[in-house]
Design an enzyme around this catalytic site. Structure first.
Site, mmCIF file in Angstrom:
data_model
loop_
_atom_site.group_PDB
_atom_site.id
_atom_site.type_symbol
_atom_site.label_atom_id
_atom_site.label_comp_id
_atom_site.label_asym_id
_atom_site.label_seq_id
_atom_site.Cartn_x
_atom_site.Cartn_y
_atom_site.Cartn_z
ATOM 1 N N LEU A 80 68.256 84.691 30.612
ATOM 2 C CA LEU A 80 66.944 84.508 29.970
ATOM 3 C C LEU A 80 65.870 85.366 30.642
ATOM 4 C CD1 LEU A 80 66.333 80.723 29.133
ATOM 5 C CD2 LEU A 80 66.431 82.643 27.562
ATOM 6 N N GLY A 81 66.123 85.772 31.891
ATOM 7 C CA GLY A 81 65.144 86.609 32.600
ATOM 8 C C GLY A 81 63.959 85.817 33.126
ATOM 9 N N TYR A 82 63.097 86.497 33.851
ATOM 10 C CA TYR A 82 61.902 85.852 34.439
ATOM 11 C C TYR A 82 62.297 84.512 35.086
ATOM 12 C CZ TYR A 82 59.486 89.286 31.596
ATOM 13 O OH TYR A 82 59.073 90.449 31.024
ATOM 14 N N ASP B 277 48.793 82.220 22.439
ATOM 15 C CA ASP B 277 49.827 83.095 22.999
ATOM 16 C C ASP B 277 49.719 84.437 22.284
ATOM 17 O OD1 ASP B 277 50.865 82.660 20.486
ATOM 18 O OD2 ASP B 277 52.854 82.063 21.174
ATOM 19 N N GLN C 194 57.934 84.878 26.593
ATOM 20 C CA GLN C 194 58.545 86.207 26.763
ATOM 21 C C GLN C 194 59.985 86.291 26.254
ATOM 22 O OE1 GLN C 194 57.397 85.251 30.319
ATOM 23 N NE2 GLN C 194 55.633 86.587 30.529
ATOM 24 N N THR C 195 60.443 85.304 25.474
ATOM 25 C CA THR C 195 61.827 85.353 24.985
ATOM 26 C C THR C 195 61.876 84.965 23.509
ATOM 27 O OG1 THR C 195 62.475 84.647 27.203
ATOM 28 C CG2 THR C 195 64.182 84.621 25.548
ATOM 29 N N GLU D 182 59.011 75.300 25.418
ATOM 30 C CA GLU D 182 57.824 76.159 25.540
ATOM 31 C C GLU D 182 57.965 77.137 26.697
ATOM 32 O OE1 GLU D 182 55.495 76.736 23.561
ATOM 33 O OE2 GLU D 182 55.935 75.163 22.133
ATOM 34 N N TYR E 158 48.293 77.741 28.346
ATOM 35 C CA TYR E 158 49.098 77.791 27.130
ATOM 36 C C TYR E 158 50.055 76.598 27.055
ATOM 37 C CZ TYR E 158 52.773 78.551 23.904
ATOM 38 O OH TYR E 158 53.689 78.323 22.907
#
Ligand code: SF4
Length: 328
Positions: free
Chosen positions: A84-86, A141, A46-47, A41, A123
């Protein structure tokens, strides 16, 4: 503007039938392990699913449970997340693992307990609570908001907190309390595969008969536009033999803990030719990054290190700088 409950009950049944026959076989759908569900999750925020699958599988090999993640070195955690970023998500996940281990290695089986854990927002609490523990918590979401806003042809701007509260109430009413896990996953699946942001496939949608926004679906959800801010930056490629000068981003800055090429500094460096020009997006910025060759005017600062291309591969780099490293 609420859908009356009889319509909800028939839509729930249609949705559940559709999901049973079309659901994608994803690795995190083969488990009810709260740890694995939480990892999936958080990675999926965002991916895209296709991007997450190999990361998820590798992550579970490296850190198979809360205890393994809690005691892992931070640079190994960041390296496993690279691309993956963030990256805050990776640090939050490890902080969560440490908190769960401190509590005896088990997540709480109730909404309040889940929401009280570090890094768990409404979430994630709803997703993990419903999928791992069967709790009657409705997820909200981006996919779910789009489906519900279209179903109701909701004219409210979803960037307003009041609209999100309203959509959460609608999601709560829509929830199938007898099987919240399947219901939540079905709504998210519909948003991800049929009720797409552009060109939704209404003709094959199981909810089409009850959908008020179907004839002009792309008008929903209503969202005020935040303009992107353009930004230009110049990074310096400082070469010594087969190595390149790089720095690790300090705490308190975006990309904290990741490696990158330094910003060009006219006080300390002499500029050379342009080597590459890349574009990337970060938060509200559309950035054009120019990479130029450069030389030090005086002493090399102690903050960074000269790295060969092979050494760079073993370290976690910020995505645009990883692209640049590949060009070198
Ligand atoms: Fe989305 Fe179209 Fe289905 Fe409505 S009918 S929920 S707009 S895909």
């Amino acid at each position: 503007m609420a859908i009356r409950s009889p319509a909800f009950s028939s839509l729930r049944i249609k949705l559940a039938k559709w999901y049973a026959s079309t659901r994608r076989d994803l690795p995190w759908r083969r488990t009810t392990d709260p740890y694995a569900i939480t990892v999936s999750e958080i990675m999926l925020q965002q991916t895209q699913v296709v991007t997450v699958i190999p990361y998820y599988e590798r992550w579970l090999e490296l850190f198979p449970d809360w205890a393994a993640l809690a005691k892992a070195a931070e640079h190994d955690v960041i390296k496993a997340w690279e691309g993956l970023g963030y990256y805050r998500r990776a640090r939050n996940l490890q902080a969560l693992a440490k908190a769960v281990v401190l509590e005896g290695g088990q997540m709480p089986r109730n909404a309040e307990g889940l929401r009280a854990l570090p890094g768990i927002g409404p979430y994630t609490a709803a997703a993990v609570g419903s999928i791992a523990f069967g709790l009657p918590l409705a997820v909200l979401d981006g996919n779910v908001m789009r489906v519900l806003a279209r179903l109701l042809a909701l004219p409210d701007d979803i960037s307003r907190p009041a609209t999100r509260t309203k959509l959460q109430e609608i999601a709560d009413q829509f929830l199938d309390e007898r099987d919240p896990s399947t219901h939540n996953q079905a709504v998210m699946e519909l948003g991800a595969t049929v009720c797409l942001p552009r060109q939704p496939m209404c003709l094959i949608c199981p909810l089409q008969a009850g959908c008020r926004g179907r004839s002009h679906a792309e008008d929903f959800p209503v969202k005020s536009r935040v303009p992107q801010v353009r930004r230009a930056e110049t990074v310096a490629i400082l070469k010594h033999g087969k190595s390149f000068y790089c720095e690790q981003v300090p705490a308190g800055k975006p990309w904290h803990g990741l490696w990158r090429f330094p910003d060009f500094d006219p006080v300390r460096m002499v500029p050379g030719d342009e080597i590459a020009r890349l574009k990337y997006g970060i938060t509200k910025y559309a950035v054009t990054m120019q990479a130029i060759s450069a030389k030090w005017k005086s002493r090399v600062p102690a903050a960074g290190r000269y790295l060969t291309v092979e050494q760079m591969q073993a370290l976690a780099f910020a995505a645009p700088h990883r692209k640049l490293a590949r060009l070198l």
